[in-house]
Design an enzyme around this catalytic site. Sequence first.
Site, PDB file in Angstrom:
ATOM      1  N   HIS A 236       0.820  -1.218   0.000  1.00  0.00           N
ATOM      2  CA  HIS A 236       0.000   0.000   0.000  1.00  0.00           C
ATOM      3  C   HIS A 236       0.848   1.259   0.000  1.00  0.00           C
ATOM      4  O   HIS A 236       0.341   2.349   0.249  1.00  0.00           O
ATOM      5  CB  HIS A 236      -0.946   0.013   1.210  1.00  0.00           C
ATOM      6  CG  HIS A 236      -1.774  -1.233   1.328  1.00  0.00           C
ATOM      7  ND1 HIS A 236      -1.375  -2.317   2.074  1.00  0.00           N
ATOM      8  CD2 HIS A 236      -2.957  -1.577   0.758  1.00  0.00           C
ATOM      9  CE1 HIS A 236      -2.274  -3.279   1.992  1.00  0.00           C
ATOM     10  NE2 HIS A 236      -3.246  -2.860   1.181  1.00  0.00           N
TER      11      HIS A 236
HETATM   12  S1  FES Z   1       1.665  -0.680   3.335  1.00  0.00           S
HETATM   13 FE1  FES Z   1       0.006  -1.965   3.631  1.00  0.00          FE
HETATM   14  S2  FES Z   1       0.983  -3.734   4.322  1.00  0.00           S
HETATM   15 FE2  FES Z   1       2.604  -2.436   4.001  1.00  0.00          FE
END
Ligand code: FES
Length: 271
Positions: A236
């Site tokens: 993410h």
């Molecule tokens: S940024 Fe979502 S798991 Fe690492």
Amino acid sequence: MAVSPRLATTAFNRTFINAPYIVAAIKKLFKSSSSFRNDFRVSPNSLIVGAKRRSDGSVLSKSVLNAAPSTGTSQKRLYSSSAVDSSKSTIVPDFSKYRKSSDENTSRAFTYLMVGTTGALTAAGAKNSITDFLVNMSASADILALAKVEVDLAKIPEGKNVVIKWRGKPVFIRHRTSGEIAEANATQLSELRDPQNDSDRVKKPEWLVMLGVCTHLGCVPIGEAGDYGGWYCPCHGSHYDISGRIRKGPAPLNLEIPAYDFDGEDKLVIG
Ligand code: FES
């Protein structure tokens, strides 16, 4: 009182009347009749005997009133059991030859021996059962071996990362350069989402040891990547700096520092 002979004769035509409470009335009835006085008598055991005679004086019929002596209003009765000699009604077998011949002390000693032996065997069995259960529930040798991991630091050159597996999780070990250490210490806490000094995250400035698990949703970040020269989580888009602190992205916390220690100069023990 005058009673007609016909009435008196009719009353005694019944063979037996077992009704003691009317005895007195019947006695009075027949005693009051002078014409039948000689035909009825009262026996010593209270039997009232009546006779009907022919004109020549021979007995035509005889009636007996069986009235046992009464006391008060109830008649005395005997139970059938009272007529039996109870001492001879029950025959008890002779069990004397089955009785123990040993004395009381011998019997007590044997009882104590049996109770003590049984208790000792039961305690020994319970102890062995509990010991086996606890040994079976404890961690096996291979699990204990994984509880701690030793890493030879001499094989990790400066400026390089090593990833090892410890308790099923990746552990990042970074041999930092002097420039990276200076950069980590120069960061202002006010710039950090999870404020923490670099000195609080390391035991030796050149060795950074932390769990390789993103604090967002648990992905494994990539080393030597991201906007801050540390680690980058592609899941993410979380960016960690050279001290493993979160700088950008959805992750809320810095990368976690595991329990570890140094054994001499070149050996790291994790766990
Ligand atoms: S940024 Fe979502 S798991 Fe690492």
